[in-house]
Design an enzyme around this catalytic site. Sequence first.
Site, PDB file in Angstrom:
ATOM      1  N   ASP A 148      60.628  20.694  -7.325  1.00 46.99           N
ATOM      2  CA  ASP A 148      59.774  21.389  -6.365  1.00 46.99           C
ATOM      3  C   ASP A 148      59.652  22.830  -6.821  1.00 46.99           C
ATOM      4  O   ASP A 148      60.505  23.665  -6.517  1.00 46.99           O
ATOM      5  CB  ASP A 148      60.355  21.331  -4.946  1.00 46.99           C
ATOM      6  CG  ASP A 148      59.346  21.811  -3.900  1.00 46.99           C
ATOM      7  OD1 ASP A 148      58.515  22.686  -4.228  1.00 46.99           O
ATOM      8  OD2 ASP A 148      59.382  21.318  -2.757  1.00 46.99           O
ATOM      9  N   THR A 175      55.353  15.649  -1.749  1.00 43.75           N
ATOM     10  CA  THR A 175      54.870  17.019  -1.775  1.00 43.75           C
ATOM     11  C   THR A 175      53.661  17.180  -0.863  1.00 43.75           C
ATOM     12  O   THR A 175      52.914  16.224  -0.637  1.00 43.75           O
ATOM     13  CB  THR A 175      54.490  17.427  -3.214  1.00 43.75           C
ATOM     14  OG1 THR A 175      54.004  18.760  -3.222  1.00 43.75           O
ATOM     15  CG2 THR A 175      53.415  16.509  -3.782  1.00 43.75           C
ATOM     16  N   SER A 207      52.748  10.477   0.163  1.00 40.37           N
ATOM     17  CA  SER A 207      52.535  11.876   0.565  1.00 40.37           C
ATOM     18  C   SER A 207      51.072  12.102   0.900  1.00 40.37           C
ATOM     19  O   SER A 207      50.660  11.911   2.046  1.00 40.37           O
ATOM     20  CB  SER A 207      53.016  12.828  -0.538  1.00 40.37           C
ATOM     21  OG  SER A 207      52.346  12.588  -1.766  1.00 40.37           O
ATOM     22  N   ARG A 208      50.273  12.495  -0.080  1.00 35.65           N
ATOM     23  CA  ARG A 208      48.838  12.656   0.075  1.00 35.65           C
ATOM     24  C   ARG A 208      48.145  11.996  -1.110  1.00 35.65           C
ATOM     25  O   ARG A 208      48.619  12.068  -2.243  1.00 35.65           O
ATOM     26  CB  ARG A 208      48.447  14.145   0.153  1.00 35.65           C
ATOM     27  CG  ARG A 208      48.826  14.810   1.467  1.00 35.65           C
ATOM     28  CD  ARG A 208      47.943  14.317   2.605  1.00 35.65           C
ATOM     29  NE  ARG A 208      48.183  15.026   3.855  1.00 35.65           N
ATOM     30  CZ  ARG A 208      49.000  14.616   4.800  1.00 35.65           C
ATOM     31  NH1 ARG A 208      49.700  13.492   4.623  1.00 35.65           N
ATOM     32  NH2 ARG A 208      49.140  15.297   5.928  1.00 35.65           N
ATOM     33  N   GLU A 237      40.100   8.518   1.155  1.00 39.66           N
ATOM     34  CA  GLU A 237      40.308   7.741   2.380  1.00 39.66           C
ATOM     35  C   GLU A 237      39.177   8.053   3.354  1.00 39.66           C
ATOM     36  O   GLU A 237      38.686   9.175   3.407  1.00 39.66           O
ATOM     37  CB  GLU A 237      41.660   8.117   3.012  1.00 39.66           C
ATOM     38  CG  GLU A 237      42.860   7.602   2.252  1.00 39.66           C
ATOM     39  CD  GLU A 237      44.170   7.881   2.980  1.00 39.66           C
ATOM     40  OE1 GLU A 237      44.148   8.169   4.204  1.00 39.66           O
ATOM     41  OE2 GLU A 237      45.226   7.831   2.329  1.00 39.66           O
ATOM     42  N   HIS A 254      47.881   3.962   4.587  1.00 41.28           N
ATOM     43  CA  HIS A 254      48.375   5.258   5.069  1.00 41.28           C
ATOM     44  C   HIS A 254      49.177   5.085   6.365  1.00 41.28           C
ATOM     45  O   HIS A 254      48.926   5.763   7.365  1.00 41.28           O
ATOM     46  CB  HIS A 254      47.203   6.222   5.283  1.00 41.28           C
ATOM     47  CG  HIS A 254      47.631   7.671   5.312  1.00 41.28           C
ATOM     48  ND1 HIS A 254      46.778   8.697   5.005  1.00 41.28           N
ATOM     49  CD2 HIS A 254      48.805   8.255   5.639  1.00 41.28           C
ATOM     50  CE1 HIS A 254      47.402   9.842   5.125  1.00 41.28           C
ATOM     51  NE2 HIS A 254      48.642   9.605   5.513  1.00 41.28           N
ATOM     52  N   GLY A 257      54.355   6.555   7.585  1.00 38.43           N
ATOM     53  CA  GLY A 257      54.967   7.325   8.670  1.00 38.43           C
ATOM     54  C   GLY A 257      54.606   6.812  10.050  1.00 38.43           C
ATOM     55  O   GLY A 257      54.766   7.539  11.034  1.00 38.43           O
ATOM     56  N   TYR A 258      54.146   5.566  10.151  1.00 37.10           N
ATOM     57  CA  TYR A 258      53.601   5.053  11.413  1.00 37.10           C
ATOM     58  C   TYR A 258      54.600   4.282  12.263  1.00 37.10           C
ATOM     59  O   TYR A 258      54.193   3.453  13.082  1.00 37.10           O
ATOM     60  CB  TYR A 258      52.390   4.165  11.118  1.00 37.10           C
ATOM     61  CG  TYR A 258      51.066   4.844  11.384  1.00 37.10           C
ATOM     62  CD1 TYR A 258      50.882   6.185  11.068  1.00 37.10           C
ATOM     63  CD2 TYR A 258      49.994   4.156  11.923  1.00 37.10           C
ATOM     64  CE1 TYR A 258      49.669   6.802  11.299  1.00 37.10           C
ATOM     65  CE2 TYR A 258      48.781   4.772  12.160  1.00 37.10           C
ATOM     66  CZ  TYR A 258      48.625   6.095  11.845  1.00 37.10           C
ATOM     67  OH  TYR A 258      47.431   6.717  12.078  1.00 37.10           O
TER      68      TYR A 258
END
Length: 383
Positions: A148, A175, A207-208, A237, A254, A257-258
């Site tokens: 990082d 990140t 992440s993204r 997306e 995606h 985190g759901y």
Amino acid sequence: MRIVADENIPGLEGLAASVSADLRRLPGRSITATEVHNADALLIRSVTRVDAGLIDSAPRLRFVGTATSGHDHIDRQRLMDRGIAFAHAPGSNARSVIEYVLAAIAETDDFLERLFAGGRVGIVGYGNIGQRLGRCLDGLGIDWSVSDPWKEPAGIPNAAPLAHVLSADVVTLHTELTEAMPFPSCHLLNRRTLACLSSRTLLINASRGAVVDNIALRGRLDAVDAPLAVLDVWENEPMPDTDLLARLRFGSAHIAGYSWDGKLLATRMLLAEMAAALSITPPVSQSEAAPALDVAAGHTDSAGFVRALLSQRYRVAEDDRLLREAMHAAQSAESKGRAFDSLRRSYRQRRELAGSAVDGRRFNNNQRRLVTSLGVIIEDGAG
């Protein structure tokens, strides 16, 4: 008080009763300047872009909250210029993402066995999720390194150059997405850096989407020495590259985190911040204990035991199946986008391992350590 909220944010039912709120729930991508014109508060997730145009169209707006850890979809400077309070939910989905990553490892070939036999996880990004993942791996006894560049190496355990991190058995990305210099993360994994991954590497991106150049990854996965890859996030997306999906070990919409637990925690965090910012009484939010785990002690090896634990709560293969079926059934790019969003909107209630209880009376000391490292509660009083 008028509140506009993403329909995918749970636990808002108590708002109307506690603060006499006029609550309007909408699909996240349908929240536009027109929809927030008369709003006092806006509660969103990652799919709603809160830019200067939207902010300036809402003269009554006093609070914006995103039920996500990241906030790259929000013009925070414009909010500050307007004196609008802002809150996000750092760490709320950390356990959910960590369990997604561990499940992806456990369901891919013998990667979990390799890690317990001395393999290494490479973590890119040492924010909330990266830090918690590192602590979890420490508890499991799995080696890891992290890169990082935005943080001082002296303050990061197991800090290493990116090339070393990319040489790990498993590389997992956590990140934020940024184009800021001197260390932009947009297309951090590009044609050059993807070449660092070997055929024995598993790459996971939760992440993204744009952290990985999706076109370059598609080409890398066609090579003779291609790594394996799992993507939960995508460029462009909600219309993922279906040719890339065909080359992945697992793909999902995606939803890393759901988890239900993470969503409710994020809601509680936002409502507390909103109540403080607007000087209102915070609504009461409910939570319920997850069903107890039922894991036999018969797995003598660490990998088999952890795999059995993880599968009690989540399997990436199920979300992979749902995404592939949805993309196959869709006939156009627009319909693929609608199907992708539908998978997120109608996502099942997925509970986390962390905070769950298990009867550990027959567990040995190693099994107790593994259980505890995953945040599971041993109920027999001996752990």
